[in-house]
Design a protein around this motif. Structure first.
Motif, PDB file in Angstrom:
ATOM      1  N   LEU A 159       0.848  -1.177   0.004  1.00 37.89           N
ATOM      2  CA  LEU A 159       0.159  -0.149   0.013  1.00 37.89           C
ATOM      3  C   LEU A 159       0.954   1.353  -0.039  1.00 37.89           C
ATOM      4  CD1 LEU A 159      -2.786  -0.745   2.560  1.00 37.89           C
ATOM      5  CD2 LEU A 159      -3.105  -0.697   0.150  1.00 37.89           C
ATOM      6  N   TRP A 160       0.672   2.255  -0.752  1.00 37.37           N
ATOM      7  CA  TRP A 160       1.317   3.414  -0.874  1.00 37.37           C
ATOM      8  C   TRP A 160       0.500   4.501  -0.785  1.00 37.37           C
ATOM      9  CZ3 TRP A 160       6.456   4.655  -3.212  1.00 37.37           C
ATOM     10  CH2 TRP A 160       7.262   3.434  -3.307  1.00 37.37           C
ATOM     11  N   ASP A 161       0.753   5.549  -0.134  1.00 38.80           N
ATOM     12  CA  ASP A 161       0.157   7.128  -0.026  1.00 38.80           C
ATOM     13  C   ASP A 161       0.741   7.475  -1.133  1.00 38.80           C
ATOM     14  OD1 ASP A 161      -1.329   6.582   2.129  1.00 38.80           O
ATOM     15  OD2 ASP A 161       0.231   7.286   3.618  1.00 38.80           O
ATOM     16  N   GLN A 208      -4.668   6.493  -1.522  1.00 40.42           N
ATOM     17  CA  GLN A 208      -3.650   5.233  -1.605  1.00 40.42           C
ATOM     18  C   GLN A 208      -3.935   4.529  -2.599  1.00 40.42           C
ATOM     19  OE1 GLN A 208      -4.362   2.798   1.964  1.00 40.42           O
ATOM     20  NE2 GLN A 208      -2.811   3.816   2.891  1.00 40.42           N
TER      21      GLN A 208
END
Length: 550
Positions: A220-222, A257
Motif C-alpha cells: 500500500l502506498w500513499d 492510497q
C-alpha cells in the motif's frame, strides 16, 4: 488429550475470511427465517478478523448482493470506491501498450465492481455475523482435525498455548480446546494445513487436476494527491517476467492510497528466479514509477493464490465436513477475483448444512452441496476461463495469451476449445541449477524498491519467539543434501519474507537456517519446495502478520 475441554456446535468454521464469514451469516439468516436455533462458531488464527487477509482487491459484489443486499447503505467501506476505469497494459522494459476493451471479453471489464480492502470487508462481515449470534474466536488456530469412531470429521482442536521451543510447558501454558460439530467447514484459504490433511485422508483430489498457485505480493502506498484517481484499475503483463505466468496490478483506492502488487506463478522453472525481486523491479518500470514517485510505502504482505481453476476443484464434501472458498480453489484467474466465488461457496455449503441439520442428520456427507455449486454461477464462470492459466503456462506469455483469449471469447459465445488443458504440480517444474543462468537483480534504492526485511517490518509480523518452529522439515538433511546441490536451495529466493537462509557455506559447513519469526503465512514454501520436505503447520494462535488495511 484428556485434559482438553470441549464445546459443542452445529457448525464449526475454520477461517474468518470471506467464505467462512459468509457461511456463518447464511446459516444464521436461515435459522432466523425458519425460527430455528443453529449454533455456529468461527475460528480465526489471526489476532483479529482481517489480520491475515490479503488481496488486491477488486471485488465483484454479486455474492454480497445476495447475502446482504443493503450493504452499500449499511456502513460497508467497500462501497466508497466503485471502479471507474479499467486498463490492461503489456509492458516492455521501457514502454507499454494498452489493450483495447474491444479485444477482451465483457466479463473482464470490471463494470459494477469495487476496489478496497478485503481485510476491512471481512471486519465488517464479522460484525454482521456477531449481530446474528455467531461466536467468533480470533487468535485461536485450529491445529488438529478430530474424528468420530466411524471416521467422519468430529470437529477440530485449537493449538496449545504456552509451549516452549523445546516442547516444555511454560508458566502460561494452556491446552487447546476441542470444538465438536455436526459439520466442520474448512475455510483456511489457499493451501490450508488442515485442508491438506482432509484432502489426503478422504482422497478429495482423486478426480481433479493438481492445484497450482501464484505468489501474490502487495504494498500500500500513499501517493501524490495529484496522481490519485479513485476507482482507476490497472493490470499489467510482460516485463519483467519472460516465460513465467504472472503480472502486476495497481488500484487507486480510498484515502489517497494505491494498492499495488505482483503475482508470479509458482510453476516457474528457473531456481534462481526471485519473485520478491521481480516485484521490486516491476515498480521501477517508468509507467509504474511515475505513479509512485513522491509517495510513501505504508504496508507490505504476501500470500499464495489458487490458480488451478475449475479443473482443480476437488471433491467438496466428505463425512462431517466441507471445503469452501480458497480451501477448494475458486479463483477466477483472468479476472483476478475470488472473493465473490468464495462467498457464494460458503453460502451454498451453509444451505446444505442447514437442510441436513433440520432433517436430524449430523456428521454425514453433505451430498447436496457439490451439485448445488455445479449448477451455480461459480461453475459457469470458472468453466468459461478454465484454459486461461494452463494455456499461458504451456505456450508462454505471448502465444498463451492469444490461445487463452480466443478460448474465453469462444466460451463466452457458448463455444470453445474442445478440450481442457492440464496442470503440472508447482514443485515439479524446477530445472537443475546447472541448466540455467543465475539472474542478477539490482539493489533496492530505498525509494521505490526495498529489501525483504524492511518489507516484513511493514507487515507487522510477530510470533512468540520461544515456541515450536511451525515450518517443519520431514528430513532435516534434505535442504543441504538435495536442494542445495541440485537447485541452490530455492527457498532462499522463493520465500517473500526471508525466512530461509543457507549459512556456513563460506566455511564449508552449509546448513539451512529457518527464521520462523519472519513468516507472513503465505504458504509458498509448502507449495514450491521441490522435494516437498517443508510442511507448514499453524504457529501459536495470534502469530503472523497483522495487516491493518490490506
Amino acid at each position: 488429550m484428556h485434559d482438553r475441554e470441549s464445546m459443542e456446535y452445529d457448525v464449526v468454521i475454520v477461517g474468518g475470511g470471506p467464505a467462512g464469514l459468509s457461511a456463518a451469516i447464511r446459516l444464521k439468516q436461515l435459522a432466523a427465517e425458519q425460527g430455528r436455533e443453529v449454533s455456529v462458531c468461527v475460528l480465526e488464527k489471526g489476532s483479529e478478523i482481517g489480520a491475515h487477509i490479503l488481496s488486491g482487491a477488486v471485488i465483484d459484489p454479486i455474492a454480497l448482493d445476495e447475502l446482504l443486499p443493503d450493504w452499500r447503505e449499511d456502513g460497508c467501506a467497500l462501497a466508497e470506491v466503485p471502479v471507474t476505469e479499467n486498463h490492461h497494459w503489456f509492458l516492455s522494459a521501457k514502454g507499454k501498450v494498452g489493450m483495447p476493451h474491444l479485444f477482451t471479453p465483457g466479463f473482464m471489464h470490471n463494470k459494477g465492481t469495487y476496489t478496497g480492502s478485503l481485510g476491512n470487508l471481512c471486519r465488517w462481515l464479522a460484525g454482521k455475523a456477531e449481530e446474528l449470534g455467531v461466536e467468533i474466536f480470533p487468535g485461536f488456530a485450529a491445529a488438529e482435525v478430530l474424528f468420530n469412531e466411524d471416521g467422519s470429521v468430529k470437529g477440530v482442536a485449537t493449538g496449545d498455548m504456552g509451549v516452549a521451543r523445546d516442547g516444555e510447558h511454560k508458566p502460561d501454558y494452556q491446552p487447546g480446546m476441542e470444538l465438536h460439530a455436526g459439520y466442520t467447514f474448512f475455510a483456511e484459504g489457499a493451501r490450508g494445513s488442515l485442508t491438506k490433511e482432509v484432502k489426503r485422508i478422504f482422497d478429495l483430489e482423486r478426480d481433479c487436476q493438481p492445484q497450482v498457485y501464484g505468489l501474490g505480493m502487495k504494498e500500500l502506498w500513499d501517493i501524490d494527491p495529484k496522481k490519485h484517481v479513485p476507482g482507476r484499475v490497472i493490470h499489467t503483463q510482460g516485463w519483467p517476467l519472460k516465460d513465467e505466468v504472472g503480472g502486476g496490478f495497481l488500484y487507486h483506492q480510498a484515502n489517497g492510497q494505491v494498492a499495488l502488487g505482483f503475482v508470479v506463478g509458482l510453476g516457474y522453472k528457473n531456481p534462481y528466479l526471485y519473485p520478491f525481486e521481480e516485484f521490486q523491479r516491476w515498480k521501477q518500470h517508468p509507467a509504474i514509477r511515475e505513479i509512485l514517485e513522491g509517495g510513501r510505502r505504508v504496508s507490505y504482505g504476501a500470500r499464495a493464490i489458487n490458480e488451478g481453476g475449475w479443473q482443480s476443484v476437488p471433491t467438496l464434501a466428505f463425512p462431517g465436513g466441507a471445503l469452501i472458498g480458497c480451501s477448494a480453489g475458486f479463483v477466477n484467474v483472468p479476472r483476478i477475483k475470488g472473493t465473490h466465488t468464495a462467498m457464494k461457496s460458503g453460502m451454498l455449503a451453509a444451505e446444505a448444512a442447514f437442510a441436513a441439520l433440520g432433517a436430524g442428520r449430523r456428521s454425514d456427507t453433505l451430498e447436496s452441496y457439490q451439485p448445488a455449486l455445479n449448477e451455480s454461477w461459480i461453475a459457469k464462470e470458472l468453466k468459461t476461463v478454465r484454459n486461461a492459466e494452463p494455456a499461458i503456462a504451456k505456450f508462454g506469455p505471448a502465444l498463451g495469451t492469444v490461445v487463452a483469449g480466443t478460448d474465453m471469447w469462444m466460451r463466452s459465445l457458448k463455444i470453445g476449445l474442445p478440450f481442457t488443458l492440464k496442470h503440472h504440480r508447482d514443485n515439479e517444474t524446477l530445472y537443475r541449477k546447472d541448466m540455467v543462468a543465475p539472474i542478477a537483480y539490482p539493489k533496492p534504492d530505498g525509494v521505490i524498491s526495498f529489501d525483504r526485511l524492511s518489507s516484513v517490518f511493514l507487515s507487522n509480523t510477530n510470533h512468540e519467539e520461544d515456541q515450536p518452529i511451525h515450518l517443519t522439515l520431514k528430513d532435516a538433511t534434505v535442504p543441504v543434501r538435495i536442494n542445495l546441490p541440485l537447485y541452490d536451495e530455492p527457498a532462499q529466493r522463493y520465500c517473500p519474507a526471508g525466512v530461509y537462509e543457507i549459512v556456513g557455506e563460506d566455511v564449508g559447513d552449509p546448513r539451512l537456517q529457518i527464521n520462523a519469526q519472519n513468516c507472513v503465512h503465505c504458504k509458498t514454501c509448502d507449495i514450491k519446495d521441490p522435494t516437498q520436505n517443508i510442511n507448514w503447520v499453524v504457529p501459536e494462535g495470534g502469530g503472523g502478520p497483522n495487516y491493518p488495511n490490506m
